[in-house]
Design a protein around this motif. Structure first.
Motif, PDB file in Angstrom:
ATOM      1  N   VAL A   1       4.852 -39.173 -11.739  1.00  0.00           N
ATOM      2  CA  VAL A   1       4.192 -38.111 -10.985  1.00  0.00           C
ATOM      3  C   VAL A   1       2.683 -38.314 -11.085  1.00  0.00           C
ATOM      4  CG1 VAL A   1       3.871 -35.628 -10.713  1.00  0.00           C
ATOM      5  CG2 VAL A   1       6.084 -36.532 -11.483  1.00  0.00           C
ATOM      6  N   ILE A   2       2.042 -38.494  -9.935  1.00  0.00           N
ATOM      7  CA  ILE A   2       0.591 -38.695  -9.886  1.00  0.00           C
ATOM      8  C   ILE A   2      -0.016 -37.536  -9.098  1.00  0.00           C
ATOM      9  CG2 ILE A   2      -1.273 -40.225  -9.154  1.00  0.00           C
ATOM     10  CD1 ILE A   2       0.707 -42.552  -9.376  1.00  0.00           C
ATOM     11  N   LYS A   3      -0.746 -36.681  -9.789  1.00  0.00           N
ATOM     12  CA  LYS A   3      -1.251 -35.466  -9.155  1.00  0.00           C
ATOM     13  C   LYS A   3      -2.660 -35.609  -8.569  1.00  0.00           C
ATOM     14  CE  LYS A   3       1.657 -32.234 -11.678  1.00  0.00           C
ATOM     15  NZ  LYS A   3       1.740 -30.941 -12.378  1.00  0.00           N
ATOM     16  N   THR A   4      -3.316 -36.717  -8.870  1.00  0.00           N
ATOM     17  CA  THR A   4      -4.678 -36.907  -8.376  1.00  0.00           C
ATOM     18  C   THR A   4      -4.711 -37.595  -7.017  1.00  0.00           C
ATOM     19  OG1 THR A   4      -6.822 -37.904  -8.875  1.00  0.00           O
ATOM     20  CG2 THR A   4      -4.873 -39.125  -9.556  1.00  0.00           C
ATOM     21  N   GLU A   5      -5.783 -37.347  -6.280  1.00  0.00           N
ATOM     22  CA  GLU A   5      -6.015 -38.042  -5.020  1.00  0.00           C
ATOM     23  C   GLU A   5      -7.090 -39.113  -5.185  1.00  0.00           C
ATOM     24  OE1 GLU A   5      -6.880 -35.277  -1.892  1.00  0.00           O
ATOM     25  OE2 GLU A   5      -5.234 -33.933  -2.428  1.00  0.00           O
ATOM     26  N   ALA A   6      -7.477 -39.374  -6.430  1.00  0.00           N
ATOM     27  CA  ALA A   6      -8.597 -40.291  -6.700  1.00  0.00           C
ATOM     28  C   ALA A   6      -8.179 -41.752  -6.853  1.00  0.00           C
ATOM     29  CB  ALA A   6      -9.330 -39.849  -7.964  1.00  0.00           C
ATOM     30  N   LEU A   7      -6.879 -42.029  -6.935  1.00  0.00           N
ATOM     31  CA  LEU A   7      -6.403 -43.390  -7.200  1.00  0.00           C
ATOM     32  C   LEU A   7      -6.838 -44.361  -6.090  1.00  0.00           C
ATOM     33  CD1 LEU A   7      -4.686 -45.110  -9.150  1.00  0.00           C
ATOM     34  CD2 LEU A   7      -2.703 -44.584  -7.712  1.00  0.00           C
ATOM     35  N   LYS A   8      -7.458 -45.488  -6.499  1.00  0.00           N
ATOM     36  CA  LYS A   8      -7.972 -46.463  -5.540  1.00  0.00           C
ATOM     37  C   LYS A   8      -7.367 -47.859  -5.712  1.00  0.00           C
ATOM     38  CE  LYS A   8     -10.877 -43.444  -3.885  1.00  0.00           C
ATOM     39  NZ  LYS A   8     -10.611 -42.829  -2.543  1.00  0.00           N
ATOM     40  N   LYS A   9      -6.804 -48.139  -6.896  1.00  0.00           N
ATOM     41  CA  LYS A   9      -6.318 -49.492  -7.149  1.00  0.00           C
ATOM     42  C   LYS A   9      -5.082 -49.476  -8.041  1.00  0.00           C
ATOM     43  CE  LYS A   9      -7.765 -53.954  -9.072  1.00  0.00           C
ATOM     44  NZ  LYS A   9      -8.866 -54.711  -9.729  1.00  0.00           N
ATOM     45  N   VAL A  10      -4.098 -50.296  -7.682  1.00  0.00           N
ATOM     46  CA  VAL A  10      -2.892 -50.490  -8.496  1.00  0.00           C
ATOM     47  C   VAL A  10      -2.747 -51.985  -8.729  1.00  0.00           C
ATOM     48  CG1 VAL A  10      -0.402 -50.212  -8.649  1.00  0.00           C
ATOM     49  CG2 VAL A  10      -1.782 -48.431  -7.557  1.00  0.00           C
ATOM     50  N   GLY A  11      -2.691 -52.400  -9.996  1.00  0.00           N
ATOM     51  CA  GLY A  11      -2.659 -53.812 -10.341  1.00  0.00           C
ATOM     52  C   GLY A  11      -1.330 -54.497 -10.040  1.00  0.00           C
ATOM     53  N   LYS A  12      -1.345 -55.805 -10.067  1.00  0.00           N
ATOM     54  CA  LYS A  12      -0.183 -56.635  -9.778  1.00  0.00           C
ATOM     55  C   LYS A  12       0.968 -56.328 -10.732  1.00  0.00           C
ATOM     56  CE  LYS A  12       1.081 -61.515  -9.289  1.00  0.00           C
ATOM     57  NZ  LYS A  12       0.583 -62.923  -9.403  1.00  0.00           N
ATOM     58  N   ASN A  13       2.179 -56.235 -10.163  1.00  0.00           N
ATOM     59  CA  ASN A  13       3.406 -56.009 -10.938  1.00  0.00           C
ATOM     60  C   ASN A  13       3.373 -54.741 -11.796  1.00  0.00           C
ATOM     61  OD1 ASN A  13       4.607 -58.450 -10.029  1.00  0.00           O
ATOM     62  ND2 ASN A  13       3.482 -59.594 -11.584  1.00  0.00           N
ATOM     63  N   ALA A  14       2.591 -53.768 -11.380  1.00  0.00           N
ATOM     64  CA  ALA A  14       2.451 -52.542 -12.170  1.00  0.00           C
ATOM     65  C   ALA A  14       3.788 -51.862 -12.429  1.00  0.00           C
ATOM     66  CB  ALA A  14       1.504 -51.577 -11.470  1.00  0.00           C
ATOM     67  N   LEU A  15       4.703 -51.927 -11.449  1.00  0.00           N
ATOM     68  CA  LEU A  15       5.997 -51.262 -11.582  1.00  0.00           C
ATOM     69  C   LEU A  15       7.166 -52.245 -11.523  1.00  0.00           C
ATOM     70  CD1 LEU A  15       5.164 -48.153  -9.417  1.00  0.00           C
ATOM     71  CD2 LEU A  15       5.812 -48.081 -11.822  1.00  0.00           C
ATOM     72  N   SER A  16       6.902 -53.494 -11.780  1.00  0.00           N
ATOM     73  CA  SER A  16       7.957 -54.506 -11.774  1.00  0.00           C
ATOM     74  C   SER A  16       8.941 -54.262 -12.918  1.00  0.00           C
ATOM     75  CB  SER A  16       7.340 -55.890 -11.924  1.00  0.00           C
ATOM     76  OG  SER A  16       8.340 -56.889 -11.982  1.00  0.00           O
ATOM     77  N   GLY A  17      10.225 -54.242 -12.591  1.00  0.00           N
ATOM     78  CA  GLY A  17      11.248 -54.105 -13.623  1.00  0.00           C
ATOM     79  C   GLY A  17      11.556 -52.682 -14.055  1.00  0.00           C
ATOM     80  N   VAL A  18      11.024 -51.681 -13.335  1.00  0.00           N
ATOM     81  CA  VAL A  18      11.370 -50.291 -13.660  1.00  0.00           C
ATOM     82  C   VAL A  18      12.726 -49.968 -13.041  1.00  0.00           C
ATOM     83  CG1 VAL A  18       8.959 -49.606 -13.795  1.00  0.00           C
ATOM     84  CG2 VAL A  18      10.173 -49.371 -11.616  1.00  0.00           C
TER      85      VAL A  18
END
Length: 207
Positions: free
Chosen positions: A156-173
């Motif tokens: 759950v991400i409640k902010t609207e400020a997110l600008k960048k998500v790194g490589k493979n951040a959610l790989s294997g979830v």
């Protein structure tokens, strides 16, 4: 020759008297080592300061790269601007945690610090982790941040400020993961999470 030898022995004796006793040298070395160890650790602890200064109420100001532990999470100082101190979440104290809550601010020894990001590998390989709630106004999620946390099903991400998500951040979830974000940011956040280890359809609005 005899007079020369006596003169040499007299000078040698005077030199010995000028040297400090072995115990004094040892005490000086111990004090220096205690201070050096505290500095080299990256975080000067309260107990180390009290031992050196004798003051009970002195609190250290944070410095860049200092790491603190608050509420079960590790935070690393990433920026200081005047009285404003910024940190990123850099790890978890208990690797067996199932639920994680990331607040907007955390209180350190001397100041309140603003949380601005999630570091690389921060929550990777946490086999029991199921849910993460991000209240903080983070601007980035690092590479491999949640990689191979195979039971993670709710982010759950409640902010609207997110600008960048790194490589493979959610790989294997978990394959059924749901990433809930603010409705206003749904379109842009789906672009951010594209090719980061999950299908973009898993990113949904409603926060």
């Amino acid at each position: 020759m005899k007079k020369t030898k006596l003169l040499f022995l007299s000078l040698l004796g005077a030199l010995v008297l000028l040297l400090p006793p072995k115990e004094a040298l040892g005490a000086e070395t111990d004090l220096r080592t205690a201070t050096d160890v505290a500095s080299e650790s990256g975080v000067i602890s309260k107990s180390a300061i009290e031992a050196d200064s004798g003051e009970q109420d002195i609190k250290p100001a944070p410095e860049i790269f200092d790491e603190i532990s608050v509420g079960g999470l590790y935070y690393t100082v990433t920026g200081i601007e005047g009285e404003n101190v910024y940190v990123e979440v850099s790890g978890v104290v208990n690797e067996k945690a199932t639920t994680v809550y990331i607040p907007k601010t955390v209180s350190g020894e001397a100041v309140t610090m603003t949380v601005t990001g999630i570091a690389e590998d921060c929550f990777s390989y946490m086999k029991r982790l199921r849910k993460i709630t991000v209240v903080a106004d983070i601007t980035y999620i690092g590479t491999d941040a949640f990689k191979n946390s195979s039971r993670l099903r709710n982010l759950v991400i409640k902010t609207e400020a997110l600008k960048k998500v790194g490589k493979n951040a959610l790989s294997g979830v978990n394959g059924r993961i749901s990433v809930k974000v603010p409705e206003k940011s749904l379109k842009s956040y789906r672009r951010l999470f594209k090719n980061k280890g999950i299908d973009t359809s898993a990113v949904v609005g409603g926060v």
